[in-house]
Design an enzyme around this catalytic site. Structure first.
Site, PDB file in Angstrom:
ATOM      1  N   LEU A 185       2.402  -4.894   1.935  1.00 45.52           N
ATOM      2  CA  LEU A 185       3.699  -4.439   1.452  1.00 45.52           C
ATOM      3  C   LEU A 185       3.613  -3.452   0.343  1.00 45.52           C
ATOM      4  O   LEU A 185       4.763  -2.779   0.156  1.00 45.52           O
ATOM      5  CB  LEU A 185       3.951  -5.736   0.714  1.00 45.52           C
ATOM      6  CG  LEU A 185       4.536  -6.895   1.717  1.00 45.52           C
ATOM      7  CD1 LEU A 185       5.076  -7.989   0.989  1.00 45.52           C
ATOM      8  CD2 LEU A 185       5.602  -6.403   2.627  1.00 45.52           C
ATOM      9  N   HIS A 186       2.525  -2.969  -0.265  1.00 48.71           N
ATOM     10  CA  HIS A 186       2.759  -2.012  -1.436  1.00 48.71           C
ATOM     11  C   HIS A 186       2.297  -0.738  -0.862  1.00 48.71           C
ATOM     12  O   HIS A 186       2.248   0.496  -1.264  1.00 48.71           O
ATOM     13  CB  HIS A 186       1.756  -2.146  -2.610  1.00 48.71           C
ATOM     14  CG  HIS A 186       2.342  -3.454  -3.203  1.00 48.71           C
ATOM     15  ND1 HIS A 186       1.975  -4.644  -3.068  1.00 48.71           N
ATOM     16  CD2 HIS A 186       2.953  -3.456  -4.523  1.00 48.71           C
ATOM     17  CE1 HIS A 186       2.400  -5.375  -4.056  1.00 48.71           C
ATOM     18  NE2 HIS A 186       2.969  -4.735  -4.935  1.00 48.71           N
ATOM     19  N   GLY A 187       2.099  -0.681   0.530  1.00 52.38           N
ATOM     20  CA  GLY A 187       1.843   0.639   1.253  1.00 52.38           C
ATOM     21  C   GLY A 187       0.356   0.900   1.125  1.00 52.38           C
ATOM     22  O   GLY A 187      -0.404   0.248   1.063  1.00 52.38           O
TER      23      GLY A 187
END
Length: 495
Positions: A375-377
């Site tokens: 989700l944080h890339g």
């Protein structure tokens, strides 16, 4: 050559008092720190926070007016949310709108297609997991295609909040047909663009978005007149308090830590502590600013649980982080929970509980940490840090569970009640106090070690320097926490 030797001699063989004076010397005085750091940080904080408070207060007032004039006009709420959210994004984020737009539109198109064609079929894979795979894949590809790392860093958090909203919406509407009937293009846009949490969060569910700006059922307007002034004052006090806390943590992160630790910054563990504390306090700044934004936008002043004290209740929907629980942790599980409360609830509700039954607890924990990382890339340091935290939380949980069983002591990850009847040695006994303090010291050590890797560097380093800098702080500390993790894992098998 003689001149060089004289300098060497003067530097390393001078009087001990002079060496001590150099050791505890500050490069910048308090006046220079205030001028060069505090004042610029205050100007930035004032401009940045003002955008969030002003636009969300305007949104809150407009909601109250529309709700009074048109009590049943839900479309007006969605239109106000879209307009104010777009204005806030325009004011705060300079570039990267097309990333946000294409992700929001494509996620809605994917969900609409799945609801349209796969509803009621005997499918093996649920539609939310298809949305998760598409959303995370879209996020990673967009980051790879973005030519400017600075632009992506500015919108990274906004993209993550958007993805969390869309994924929770996929889970909530998968089986809830009544909620799905309320999902339209306008309601989806209002939910995604809600100014209370579009930029910094926190995540709230689609159902919370639909109900939080409605007056509570069963309360007549006459019943709200007398205490409305008190509610208003409490609400304003909480907004101001959150804004001041955000400014305080920003100044601490940017200025005060470097100033206070400068005299002893030559020691590597002090430097690591300063980097880790600066990273944590910058996170608290974001947390309290998002809390302030959420409260400024909420016209919900009729919650009974929020009226009991002027401080924000622990169970409040608006609470984002708990610095005291992070800085003084009983266990790393407490740190993970208190670091970002809404995200912890999102992961627990939609990922862990959903995957625990079909795949088991171990697989569910692994999938939770994997989804949290993605989700944080493409944040490689965060991936490695989360993997280390996950390993430590498992080992700490199992070791303390064994110690509690062997010695019948209240040394579990969670605190036992004062009237514990399971364990012979209570929490206030000498044995339990010593064991719990040892784990407390271990967790403080891990906070320093795990946080120091997030030291920011100026300018985009090239590929070779990036590989070095990624593990540079841990290399300087000889990978102490990872070696200690191996020892703790072996100790778990021995006892």
């Amino acid at each position: 050559m003689d001149y060089y030797y004289d300098d060497y001699y003067d530097e390393y063989y001078d009087h001990p008092d002079q060496a001590a004076a150099r050791l505890f010397h500050r490069d910048l005085s308090i006046e220079e720190t205030i001028k060069n750091c505090v004042h610029p940080s205050l100007r930035f904080a004032t401009q940045y926070i003002t955008n969030f408070i002003a636009i969300n207060l305007l949104f809150s007032v407009l909601v109250l007016i529309v709700r009074k004039v048109f009590p049943t006009a839900q479309r007006s709420l969605h239109l106000l949310s879209c307009g104010c959210g777009a204005a806030l994004v325009y004011r705060v984020i300079d570039h990267g709108f097309y990333h946000f737009l294409q992700l929001a539109v494509s996620l809605y198109a994917v969900q609409w297609t799945l609801h349209r064609w796969l509803t009621g079929t005997g499918r093996y894979i649920k539609t939310p997991f298809i949305v998760i795979a598409y959303g995370i894949g879209n996020l990673l590809v967009s980051e790879l295609l973005e030519p400017s790392p600075e632009t992506w860093n500015r919108i990274r958090g906004t993209q993550m909040i958007l993805l969390m909203k869309a994924l929770s919406l996929a889970f909530d509407t998968d089986d809830n047909h009544s909620l799905r009937s309320q999902l339209t293009v306008l309601s989806y846009s209002g939910y995604i663009l809600c100014p209370a949490n579009i930029v910094l969060g926190p995540w709230i569910s689609f159902n919370d978005y639909l109900t939080i700006w409605k007056p509570p059922a069963g309360i007549e307007p006459k019943q709200c007149r007398s205490p409305s002034g008190r509610r208003m004052l409490i609400h304003v006090f909480r907004i101001v308090t959150s804004a001041l806390m955000a400014v305080g943590f920003l100044l601490t992160s940017n200025c005060m830590i470097d100033y206070l630790l400068a005299p002893i910054n030559s020691w590597k563990w002090v430097r690591a502590y300063g980097r880790a504390l600066s990273f944590r306090t910058s996170h608290y700044f974001i947390g309290y600013l998002s809390q302030c934004s959420m409260m400024a936008a909420a016209a919900d002043w009729h919650r009974a649980e929020d009226e009991r004290s002027i401080m924000l209740p622990v169970s409040s929907l608006y609470r984002i982080t708990s610095p005291m629980a992070v800085e003084f942790p009983r266990s790393l599980v407490q740190v993970v929970t208190a670091w970002n409360i809404p995200m912890h609830l999102w992961l627990k509700r939609y990922i862990f509980r959903t995957t625990k039954r079909p795949f088991g607890t171990g697989t569910a924990i692994a999938l939770t940490y994997i989804i949290s990382s993605l989700l944080h890339g493409l944040h490689y340091r965060l991936w490695i840090t989360l993997l280390t935290i996950g390993s430590w939380t498992f080992v700490e949980h199992e070791v303390r569970k064994k110690l509690a069983t062997i010695y019948s002591a209240c040394v579990l990850v969670g605190k036992c009640p004062s009237s514990c009847t399971v364990h012979q040695h209570k929490s206030n006994s000498v044995f339990c106090t010593v064991i719990n303090m040892l784990f407390f010291a271990l967790n403080i050590f891990n906070l320093i070690y795990l946080g120091c890797i997030f030291e920011s560097s100026e300018g985009p380093p090239d590929e070779v320097q990036q590989d070095k800098s990624m593990f540079g702080p841990w290399t300087e500390l000889n990978y102490a926490s990872h070696w200690l993790l191996v020892f703790a894992y072996l100790f778990y098998f021995v006892i």
